[in-house]
Design a protein around this motif. Structure first.
Motif, PDB file in Angstrom:
ATOM      1  N   ILE A  62       0.565  -1.147  -0.101  1.00  0.00           N
ATOM      2  CA  ILE A  62      -0.016   0.484  -0.068  1.00  0.00           C
ATOM      3  C   ILE A  62       0.343   0.938   0.169  1.00  0.00           C
ATOM      4  CG2 ILE A  62      -1.762   1.415   1.424  1.00  0.00           C
ATOM      5  CD1 ILE A  62      -2.792  -1.553   1.875  1.00  0.00           C
ATOM      6  N   ASP A  63       2.235   1.010   0.853  1.00  0.00           N
ATOM      7  CA  ASP A  63       3.010   2.367   1.358  1.00  0.00           C
ATOM      8  C   ASP A  63       3.127   2.903  -0.975  1.00  0.00           C
ATOM      9  OD1 ASP A  63       2.003   3.207   2.992  1.00  0.00           O
ATOM     10  OD2 ASP A  63       3.905   2.663   4.487  1.00  0.00           O
ATOM     11  N   ASP A  64       3.644   1.479  -1.131  1.00  0.00           N
ATOM     12  CA  ASP A  64       4.656   1.538  -2.326  1.00  0.00           C
ATOM     13  C   ASP A  64       3.708   2.281  -3.183  1.00  0.00           C
ATOM     14  OD1 ASP A  64       6.666   0.567  -1.228  1.00  0.00           O
ATOM     15  OD2 ASP A  64       6.165  -1.162  -2.008  1.00  0.00           O
ATOM     16  N   VAL A  65       2.704   2.015  -3.371  1.00  0.00           N
ATOM     17  CA  VAL A  65       1.037   2.387  -4.066  1.00  0.00           C
ATOM     18  C   VAL A  65       1.304   3.991  -3.865  1.00  0.00           C
ATOM     19  CG1 VAL A  65      -0.707   2.277  -5.472  1.00  0.00           C
ATOM     20  CG2 VAL A  65       1.056   0.252  -4.734  1.00  0.00           C
ATOM     21  N   THR A  66       0.779   3.927  -1.954  1.00  0.00           N
ATOM     22  CA  THR A  66       0.646   5.392  -2.217  1.00  0.00           C
ATOM     23  C   THR A  66       1.710   6.460  -2.522  1.00  0.00           C
ATOM     24  OG1 THR A  66      -0.338   4.635  -0.786  1.00  0.00           O
ATOM     25  CG2 THR A  66      -0.091   7.428  -0.620  1.00  0.00           C
ATOM     26  N   ASN A  67       2.757   6.284  -2.481  1.00  0.00           N
ATOM     27  CA  ASN A  67       4.139   6.886  -2.937  1.00  0.00           C
ATOM     28  C   ASN A  67       3.819   7.486  -3.748  1.00  0.00           C
ATOM     29  OD1 ASN A  67       4.715   7.396  -0.144  1.00  0.00           O
ATOM     30  ND2 ASN A  67       6.312   5.232   0.097  1.00  0.00           N
ATOM     31  N   HIS A  68       3.837   6.628  -4.765  1.00  0.00           N
ATOM     32  CA  HIS A  68       3.967   6.659  -6.328  1.00  0.00           C
ATOM     33  C   HIS A  68       2.577   7.684  -7.016  1.00  0.00           C
ATOM     34  CE1 HIS A  68       3.808   5.262 -10.517  1.00  0.00           C
ATOM     35  NE2 HIS A  68       3.448   4.940 -10.390  1.00  0.00           N
ATOM     36  N   TYR A  69       1.945   8.010  -6.062  1.00  0.00           N
ATOM     37  CA  TYR A  69       0.848   8.388  -6.911  1.00  0.00           C
ATOM     38  C   TYR A  69       0.890  10.155  -5.927  1.00  0.00           C
ATOM     39  CZ  TYR A  69      -2.238   4.861  -9.326  1.00  0.00           C
ATOM     40  OH  TYR A  69      -2.174   4.502  -9.409  1.00  0.00           O
ATOM     41  N   ALA A  70       1.670  10.171  -4.936  1.00  0.00           N
ATOM     42  CA  ALA A  70       1.695  11.265  -4.397  1.00  0.00           C
ATOM     43  C   ALA A  70       2.935  11.955  -5.188  1.00  0.00           C
ATOM     44  CB  ALA A  70       2.478  10.861  -3.191  1.00  0.00           C
ATOM     45  N   GLY A  71       4.152  11.061  -6.172  1.00  0.00           N
ATOM     46  CA  GLY A  71       5.200  12.051  -6.858  1.00  0.00           C
ATOM     47  C   GLY A  71       4.046  11.998  -7.447  1.00  0.00           C
ATOM     48  N   ILE A  72       3.325  11.742  -8.599  1.00  0.00           N
ATOM     49  CA  ILE A  72       2.852  12.400  -9.827  1.00  0.00           C
ATOM     50  C   ILE A  72       1.678  13.371  -8.999  1.00  0.00           C
ATOM     51  CG2 ILE A  72       0.991  11.465 -11.041  1.00  0.00           C
ATOM     52  CD1 ILE A  72       1.662   8.312 -11.045  1.00  0.00           C
ATOM     53  N   ILE A  73       1.333  13.154  -8.688  1.00  0.00           N
ATOM     54  CA  ILE A  73       0.138  14.347  -7.979  1.00  0.00           C
ATOM     55  C   ILE A  73       1.116  15.649  -7.355  1.00  0.00           C
ATOM     56  CG2 ILE A  73      -0.614  16.009  -5.893  1.00  0.00           C
ATOM     57  CD1 ILE A  73      -2.395  12.557  -5.258  1.00  0.00           C
ATOM     58  N   ARG A  74       2.083  15.079  -7.200  1.00  0.00           N
ATOM     59  CA  ARG A  74       3.487  16.732  -7.020  1.00  0.00           C
ATOM     60  C   ARG A  74       3.956  17.126  -8.140  1.00  0.00           C
ATOM     61  NH1 ARG A  74       4.759  13.147  -2.920  1.00  0.00           N
ATOM     62  NH2 ARG A  74       4.251  13.871  -0.423  1.00  0.00           N
ATOM     63  N   THR A  75       3.340  17.078  -8.846  1.00  0.00           N
ATOM     64  CA  THR A  75       4.515  17.409 -10.747  1.00  0.00           C
ATOM     65  C   THR A  75       2.909  17.955 -10.793  1.00  0.00           C
ATOM     66  OG1 THR A  75       3.310  15.260 -11.597  1.00  0.00           O
ATOM     67  CG2 THR A  75       5.373  15.495 -10.783  1.00  0.00           C
ATOM     68  N   LEU A  76       1.684  18.140 -10.217  1.00  0.00           N
ATOM     69  CA  LEU A  76       0.583  18.982 -11.188  1.00  0.00           C
ATOM     70  C   LEU A  76       1.202  20.269 -10.797  1.00  0.00           C
ATOM     71  CD1 LEU A  76      -2.071  16.352 -10.458  1.00  0.00           C
ATOM     72  CD2 LEU A  76      -0.915  16.442 -12.303  1.00  0.00           C
ATOM     73  N   ASP A  77      -0.394  21.117 -11.177  1.00  0.00           N
ATOM     74  CA  ASP A  77       0.299  22.184 -10.797  1.00  0.00           C
ATOM     75  C   ASP A  77      -0.655  23.110  -9.664  1.00  0.00           C
ATOM     76  OD1 ASP A  77      -2.032  22.626 -12.953  1.00  0.00           O
ATOM     77  OD2 ASP A  77      -1.093  24.043 -14.087  1.00  0.00           O
ATOM     78  N   ARG A  78      -2.164  22.173  -9.616  1.00  0.00           N
ATOM     79  CA  ARG A  78      -3.164  22.022  -8.913  1.00  0.00           C
ATOM     80  C   ARG A  78      -3.469  20.543  -8.212  1.00  0.00           C
ATOM     81  NH1 ARG A  78      -6.962  25.794 -11.852  1.00  0.00           N
ATOM     82  NH2 ARG A  78      -5.177  26.217 -13.041  1.00  0.00           N
ATOM     83  N   PRO A  79      -4.025  21.359  -6.892  1.00  0.00           N
ATOM     84  CA  PRO A  79      -4.329  20.193  -6.136  1.00  0.00           C
ATOM     85  C   PRO A  79      -5.730  19.216  -7.474  1.00  0.00           C
ATOM     86  CG  PRO A  79      -4.318  21.681  -4.966  1.00  0.00           C
ATOM     87  CD  PRO A  79      -4.017  22.466  -5.919  1.00  0.00           C
ATOM     88  N   PRO A  80      -5.084  18.518  -7.509  1.00  0.00           N
ATOM     89  CA  PRO A  80      -5.785  16.972  -8.226  1.00  0.00           C
ATOM     90  C   PRO A  80      -7.804  17.063  -7.088  1.00  0.00           C
ATOM     91  CG  PRO A  80      -4.464  15.456  -7.805  1.00  0.00           C
ATOM     92  CD  PRO A  80      -4.463  16.860  -6.781  1.00  0.00           C
ATOM     93  N   VAL A  81      -8.665  16.049  -8.233  1.00  0.00           N
ATOM     94  CA  VAL A  81      -9.457  15.484  -7.560  1.00  0.00           C
ATOM     95  C   VAL A  81      -9.475  14.185  -7.470  1.00  0.00           C
ATOM     96  CG1 VAL A  81     -12.034  14.518  -7.497  1.00  0.00           C
ATOM     97  CG2 VAL A  81     -11.826  17.282  -8.453  1.00  0.00           C
ATOM     98  N   LEU A  82      -9.666  13.080  -6.862  1.00  0.00           N
ATOM     99  CA  LEU A  82      -9.101  11.673  -6.584  1.00  0.00           C
ATOM    100  C   LEU A  82      -9.813  10.690  -7.090  1.00  0.00           C
ATOM    101  CD1 LEU A  82      -6.682  12.574  -3.579  1.00  0.00           C
ATOM    102  CD2 LEU A  82      -5.723  12.348  -5.546  1.00  0.00           C
ATOM    103  N   ILE A  83     -10.114  10.044  -7.590  1.00  0.00           N
ATOM    104  CA  ILE A  83     -11.178   8.926  -8.045  1.00  0.00           C
ATOM    105  C   ILE A  83     -10.289   7.256  -7.475  1.00  0.00           C
ATOM    106  CG2 ILE A  83     -12.860   8.221  -8.760  1.00  0.00           C
ATOM    107  CD1 ILE A  83     -14.229  10.984 -10.390  1.00  0.00           C
ATOM    108  N   GLY A  84     -10.660   6.961  -6.924  1.00  0.00           N
ATOM    109  CA  GLY A  84      -9.973   5.281  -6.449  1.00  0.00           C
ATOM    110  C   GLY A  84     -10.982   4.733  -6.040  1.00  0.00           C
ATOM    111  N   HIS A  85     -10.743   2.958  -6.821  1.00  0.00           N
ATOM    112  CA  HIS A  85     -11.424   2.575  -7.114  1.00  0.00           C
ATOM    113  C   HIS A  85     -10.928   1.435  -5.902  1.00  0.00           C
ATOM    114  CE1 HIS A  85     -13.614  -1.530  -8.541  1.00  0.00           C
ATOM    115  NE2 HIS A  85     -14.682  -1.514  -7.463  1.00  0.00           N
ATOM    116  N   SER A  86     -11.843   0.437  -4.941  1.00  0.00           N
ATOM    117  CA  SER A  86     -11.451  -0.396  -4.437  1.00  0.00           C
ATOM    118  C   SER A  86      -9.842  -0.792  -3.349  1.00  0.00           C
ATOM    119  CB  SER A  86     -11.262  -1.877  -5.062  1.00  0.00           C
ATOM    120  OG  SER A  86     -10.958  -3.311  -4.345  1.00  0.00           O
TER     121      SER A  86
END
Length: 274
Positions: A62-86
Motif C-alpha cells: 500500500i505504501d509503495d503505491v501511495t507514494n507513487h501516486y503522491a509523486g505524480i500529484i506533486r508534479t501537477l500545478d494544482r491539487p487534483p480530484v482523486l477517484i479510486g476504486h477498491s
C-alpha cells in the motif's frame, strides 16, 4: 498561463489495469476536467504485457503505491480530484488525508484500519490470495470464476467473463495481507487520517451487492470519519457489485461522482485558480 482545468487522478485497485478507466477519462474530459489514470508502479502499459510480466508488480504494498501516486500529484500545478476504486479508493483516502487532493471519491474502497466488519463474502473473495501466505510476495491472477464471485456477481455471467478477458491483470497480494491485518499492526499502511479536519470533501460509494468490499465494510469506514467536521458523504447503489466502475452501469456511477463534485463547487474548468 497554467491549465485552468481541474485535474482528476484515477486510481485503480487490484486485478484491473489502468486502461479500464478509459470511459471515465473520456467522460471527465468531455466535462472539462483534465483526467489522468496512471498505473501502479511498474505496471506494464497494456493488459497483454501485464499478463506476460506479473513479476513487474509482485511485492508492491500500500505504501509503495501511495507514494507513487503522491509523486505524480506533486508534479501537477494544482491539487487534483482523486477517484479510486477498491484499493485505489483506500489510496485516494490516504492521499486526501495527507492534504494531496482537493477532493476524493472512494468507490467500494478496500477496508482501512479501524474497520472491524469481516463478512463471509469478503473472506471468500479474498481467499485466492489470503489462502496462501506465500502470495504476500507474489502477483496473483483471478480465474474467470473467481472474478465472477468477487467482481461480477451482480452481472450476467457472459458480461462478467468478458470483463475478465479484457481488463484483468495479475496483481500483488501484499496489499490484501496489509489490509487484513491492519488492526493488529500499530503503524499499518492501511491507516487513514480520518480525523483530519482540514482535508477536502470525500464521497464514499458502495455497491450493495459487492462481495469483495461488502456494503457493511464501506459503511463502517464512513462511520470512522464521524469525528471530522470535513465533508464526508456516503452513496449506496443497490444491486451493484465490485465491477460497478467497469460494467454496463459504469456511467451512472461516474455521473453521480461528477454531479457531487459540482455540488461541492468543484468543476472541470476552474478559472479562479488559474
Amino acid at each position: 498561463m497554467s491549465d485552468p482545468r481541474t485535474p482528476v487522478v484515477l486510481i485503480h485497485g487490484l486485478w484491473l489495469h489502468a486502461g479500464s478507466w478509459q470511459p471515465w477519462i473520456d467522460l471527465a474530459a468531455e466535462r472539462g476536467y483534465a483526467p489522468l489514470a496512471p498505473g501502479w508502479p511498474g505496471e506494464p502499459a497494456t493488459v497483454a504485457e501485464a499478463r506476460r510480466h506479473p513479476e513487474a508488480v509482485a511485492g508492491l504494498g500500500i505504501d509503495d503505491v501511495t507514494n507513487h501516486y503522491a509523486g505524480i500529484i506533486r508534479t501537477l500545478d494544482r491539487p487534483p480530484v482523486l477517484i479510486g476504486h477498491s484499493f485505489g479508493g483506500l489510496i485516494a483516502q490516504k492521499l486526501l488525508g495527507a492534504g494531496l487532493g482537493r477532493a476524493a471519491v472512494a468507490i467500494d474502497p478496500a477496508q482501512i484500519k479501524g474497520v472491524k466488519a469481516l463478512p463471509p463474502a469478503q473472506l471468500r473473495a479474498g481467499f485466492p490470495v489470503l489462502g496462501n501466505p506465500a502470495n504476500r510476495r507474489r502477483a496473483v491472477s483471478l480465474t474467470a470464476a473467481q472474478f465472477r464471485y468477487g467482481f461480477g456477481n451482480a452481472l450476467p455471467s457472459d458480461e462478467s467473463d468478458d470483463l475478465h478477458a479484457r481488463l484483468t491483470i495479475p496483481s500483488p497480494g501484499r496489499p490484501l495481507f496489509e489490509a487484513a491485518f491492519a488492526n493488529f499492526v500499530r503503524r499499518s499502511p492501511a491507516a487513514v487520517a480520518t480525523d483530519n479536519a482540514d482535508r477536502g470533501p470525500l464521497l464514499m460509494i458502495s455497491g450493495q451487492a459487492d462481495h469483495t468490499v461488502p456494503d457493511v465494510v464501506t459503511r463502517s469506514a464512513y462511520k470512522l470519519y464521524g469525528d471530522s467536521p470535513a465533508v464526508t458523504e456516503l452513496k449506496q447503489f443497490p444491486d451493484r457489485g465490485h465491477s460497478l466502475v467497469v460494467d454496463h452501469g459504469w456511467r451512472t456511477v461516474a455521473e453521480y461522482a461528477l454531479q457531487w463534485l459540482a455540488r461541492e463547487g468543484i468543476h472541470g474548468r476552474d478559472t479562479s485558480r488559474a
